[in-house]
Write an enzyme that holds these catalytic residues in place. Structure first.
Site, PDB file in Angstrom:
ATOM      1  N   HIS A 130      65.055  -6.997  65.287  1.00  0.00           N
ATOM      2  CA  HIS A 130      64.283  -5.877  66.876  1.00  0.00           C
ATOM      3  C   HIS A 130      64.218  -7.016  68.074  1.00  0.00           C
ATOM      4  O   HIS A 130      64.008  -8.432  67.850  1.00  0.00           O
ATOM      5  CB  HIS A 130      62.756  -5.637  66.014  1.00  0.00           C
ATOM      6  CG  HIS A 130      62.238  -4.171  67.508  1.00  0.00           C
ATOM      7  ND1 HIS A 130      61.364  -4.695  69.341  1.00  0.00           N
ATOM      8  CD2 HIS A 130      61.919  -3.554  67.410  1.00  0.00           C
ATOM      9  CE1 HIS A 130      61.289  -3.972  69.265  1.00  0.00           C
ATOM     10  NE2 HIS A 130      61.885  -2.611  69.313  1.00  0.00           N
ATOM     11  N   ASP A 207      57.945 -10.123  60.679  1.00  0.00           N
ATOM     12  CA  ASP A 207      57.488  -8.994  61.936  1.00  0.00           C
ATOM     13  C   ASP A 207      57.195  -8.335  60.420  1.00  0.00           C
ATOM     14  O   ASP A 207      58.390  -7.345  60.346  1.00  0.00           O
ATOM     15  CB  ASP A 207      58.728  -8.614  62.636  1.00  0.00           C
ATOM     16  CG  ASP A 207      58.699  -7.179  63.276  1.00  0.00           C
ATOM     17  OD1 ASP A 207      57.423  -6.299  62.858  1.00  0.00           O
ATOM     18  OD2 ASP A 207      59.426  -7.527  64.007  1.00  0.00           O
ATOM     19  N   GLN A 210      57.438  -2.501  60.059  1.00  0.00           N
ATOM     20  CA  GLN A 210      57.851  -1.417  59.947  1.00  0.00           C
ATOM     21  C   GLN A 210      57.955  -1.061  58.067  1.00  0.00           C
ATOM     22  O   GLN A 210      58.177  -0.649  57.473  1.00  0.00           O
ATOM     23  CB  GLN A 210      59.492  -1.310  59.368  1.00  0.00           C
ATOM     24  CG  GLN A 210      60.454  -0.832  60.943  1.00  0.00           C
ATOM     25  CD  GLN A 210      59.915   0.300  61.849  1.00  0.00           C
ATOM     26  OE1 GLN A 210      59.035   1.417  60.888  1.00  0.00           O
ATOM     27  NE2 GLN A 210      59.778   0.614  62.883  1.00  0.00           N
ATOM     28  N   LYS A 233      52.317   2.891  64.026  1.00  0.00           N
ATOM     29  CA  LYS A 233      53.132   2.607  62.941  1.00  0.00           C
ATOM     30  C   LYS A 233      52.873   3.376  61.917  1.00  0.00           C
ATOM     31  O   LYS A 233      53.375   3.888  61.124  1.00  0.00           O
ATOM     32  CB  LYS A 233      53.692   2.083  63.713  1.00  0.00           C
ATOM     33  CG  LYS A 233      55.141   1.646  64.778  1.00  0.00           C
ATOM     34  CD  LYS A 233      56.318   0.864  63.518  1.00  0.00           C
ATOM     35  CE  LYS A 233      56.908   0.353  65.407  1.00  0.00           C
ATOM     36  NZ  LYS A 233      57.260   0.971  66.182  1.00  0.00           N
ATOM     37  N   CYS A 371      66.068  -0.522  70.015  1.00  0.00           N
ATOM     38  CA  CYS A 371      65.426  -2.281  70.414  1.00  0.00           C
ATOM     39  C   CYS A 371      66.068  -3.402  69.577  1.00  0.00           C
ATOM     40  O   CYS A 371      65.741  -4.193  69.230  1.00  0.00           O
ATOM     41  CB  CYS A 371      64.164  -2.214  70.561  1.00  0.00           C
ATOM     42  SG  CYS A 371      63.841  -0.807  71.866  1.00  0.00           S
TER      43      CYS A 371
HETATM   44  N1  C6P Z   1      60.137  -0.262  66.818  1.00  0.00           N
HETATM   45  C1  C6P Z   1      61.342   1.820  67.134  1.00  0.00           C
HETATM   46  O1  C6P Z   1      61.790   3.012  67.266  1.00  0.00           O
HETATM   47  P1  C6P Z   1      55.966  -2.292  69.087  1.00  0.00           P
HETATM   48  O2  C6P Z   1      56.151  -1.747  69.921  1.00  0.00           O
HETATM   49  O3  C6P Z   1      54.653  -4.005  70.053  1.00  0.00           O
HETATM   50  O4  C6P Z   1      54.089  -1.409  68.673  1.00  0.00           O
HETATM   51  O5  C6P Z   1      56.716  -3.166  67.878  1.00  0.00           O
HETATM   52  C2  C6P Z   1      57.575  -3.882  68.497  1.00  0.00           C
HETATM   53  C3  C6P Z   1      58.811  -3.821  67.111  1.00  0.00           C
HETATM   54  C4  C6P Z   1      59.150  -4.780  66.623  1.00  0.00           C
HETATM   55  N2  C6P Z   1      59.318  -4.845  65.363  1.00  0.00           N
HETATM   56  C5  C6P Z   1      60.005  -3.820  64.649  1.00  0.00           C
HETATM   57  C6  C6P Z   1      60.162  -4.386  63.484  1.00  0.00           C
HETATM   58  C7  C6P Z   1      59.935  -2.482  65.225  1.00  0.00           C
HETATM   59  O6  C6P Z   1      60.345  -1.364  64.381  1.00  0.00           O
HETATM   60  C8  C6P Z   1      59.384  -2.470  66.554  1.00  0.00           C
HETATM   61  C9  C6P Z   1      59.313  -1.103  66.750  1.00  0.00           C
HETATM   62  C10 C6P Z   1      60.221   1.113  67.217  1.00  0.00           C
HETATM   63  O7  C6P Z   1      62.247   1.302  66.466  1.00  0.00           O
HETATM   64  C11 C6P Z   1      59.943   0.937  68.923  1.00  0.00           C
HETATM   65  S1  C6P Z   1      61.520  -0.059  69.571  1.00  0.00           S
END
Ligand code: C6P
Length: 413
Positions: A130, A207, A210, A233, A371
């Site tokens: 990401h 990371d 997910q 999430k 993203c």
């Molecule tokens: N992915 C998706 O629709 P934040 O925004 O900081 O809570 O998370 C960012 C982020 C980082 N790593 C992974 C693997 C992610 O999936 C995400 C967020 C969302 O897939 C929004 S782009």
């Protein structure tokens, strides 16, 4: 596909009723919410806890001698204890509150990276990261002269582990890899990645944005030095997340932001800092969000992460089976180790048309690059449609999606 893990009987029909939004309508149709990877929905238990705190318990933390402040501080610190046991960290001091996954990675990149990387040092990322796990490292690399190296991804959407082994070398300072890909759904072998990095003397960040919502994560078993995720999430509030870090590393890292609460003593000549984890939490923190997150953890634990994993395993198998029957649909990411989402494309229908026409039928999915532009480029697609599940989804939701896609297709035939 990942394996089912247990036979725990949980009434998911009843659980679905905890989420008022799932009984609402969208564009004149009963809502089907399949955008859980972007943000999950909040059960009333969490919303009620937030409401009670905001109406009757609110006060600042770590500052007041009065009872309200002390109670708010207790609830705020209680959340840290819950997160610590939820991911099996060795100590609650290893849990840093942040505003989310993105903020957690920026903290490590700036605090650890800026003090440990120099010209020619290498940071290994993967092709399926990401942007949150790419851009902060690039920004630090620009300042330090470090170099980014990338683990390629195979046609099935798996990491090329042999290529990873070849990339590891004496200059590798950091390996930062996604646990579950938000764009492909691949579940990566993070323990093996971490073990190999450690044998090489490198530090590891995973990371877990997910992963933590969908499976039992044990940070000590994985062994990574840093592990990051977001509350929104996993049935919790937005604007809140976690950085787990090994205590000995956090202790020697400098603060990332300066201000109130992160200090020990301040004079105009010199400031000394608070201990870990507080030295990383400058200013009034997201108090209500931490308390809401604590309620979200209670909620998930009451269902049980094993039961959640098993439920989602059943749902994702059904999703893939049903989508496979749609003529012209091509999956992007077909790993054997797939989490509870599916990304797909059609040759002659743009993803944004799929998303827009599904939305008109009350079905919310995400379309675009998620993203994660580099991995879409790897698969030669500008955008995909992504349906991402949670334990509160049902097979009927998936049937509605399939009907909806067939309706979309009818416009283009
Ligand atoms: N992915 C998706 O629709 P934040 O925004 O900081 O809570 O998370 C960012 C982020 C980082 N790593 C992974 C693997 C992610 O999936 C995400 C967020 C969302 O897939 C929004 S782009």
């Amino acid at each position: 596909m990942k394996q089912a893990v247990s036979d725990i009987a949980v009434d998911f029909e009843k659980i679905r009723k905890d989420f008022p939004i799932l009984s609402s309508e969208l564009n004149g149709h009963p809502l089907v919410y399949l955008d859980n990877a972007a943000s999950s929905q909040m059960p009333r238990q969490v919303a009620d806890r937030l409401d009670r705190y905001n109406r009757f318990e609110h006060s600042n933390v770590h500052r007041g001698i009065h009872t309200l402040s002390q109670k708010a501080t207790d609830a705020y610190e209680e959340a840290r204890k819950k997160v610590h046991s939820f991911i099996n960290a060795a100590s609650e001091d290893e849990i840093i509150y942040t505003t989310g996954t993105t903020d957690s990675i920026n903290l490590v990149a700036n605090s650890y990276g800026l003090t440990h990387f120099s010209e020619g040092d290498e940071v290994i990322l993967s092709e399926m990261e990401h942007h949150a796990n790419i851009v902060p490292w690039q920004m630090v690399a620009e300042k330090t002269g470090a170099v980014i190296k990338v683990i390629p991804v195979t046609d099935s959407g798996d990491l090329d582990m042999e290529a990873y082994k070849r990339l590891l070398g004496p200059k590798t300072k950091m390996v930062a890899v996604i646990h579950v890909s938000n764009a492909l759904g691949t579940i990566n072998p993070v323990k093996e990645i971490s073990d190999l990095a450690h044998e090489n003397g490198s530090v590891v960040l995973i990371d877990g944005a997910q992963a933590v919502p969908h499976q039992k994560v044990d940070v000590q078993e994985i062994g990574a030095d840093f592990y990051v995720f977001s509350a929104h999430k996993m049935c919790g509030p937005t604007g809140f997340g976690i950085l787990y870090g090994k205590k000995h590393l956090l202790d020697e890292m400098p603060p990332y932001r300066g201000g109130g609460d992160m200090i020990d003593k301040v004079t105009f000549e010199k400031t000394t800092y608070n201990v870990t984890p507080f030295k990383f939490e400058a200013g009034t923190p997201p108090i209500s969000a931490s308390i809401g997150f604590s309620a979200a953890i209670d909620y998930l634990e009451k269902i049980g992460m094993k039961a959640i994993e098993e439920r989602e395993y059943e749902l994702v198998n059904y999703l893939v089976e049903q989508l496979s029957g749609i003529n012209g649909l091509k999956f992007v990411g077909e790993s054997e180790n797939r989490a509870c989402l599916a990304s797909f494309v059609f040759d002659h229908i743009h993803a944004s048309d799929v998303g827009t026409l599904l939305d008109k039928q009350g079905i919310a999915i995400r379309t675009g690059h998620h993203c994660a532009q580099p991995i879409l480029r790897r698969f030669n697609v500008p955008a995909t449609s992504r349906a991402s599940l949670s334990f509160y989804n049902s097979k009927e939701d998936i049937d509605r999606l399939v009907e909806g896609i067939n309706y979309v297709k009818s416009f283009f035939e």
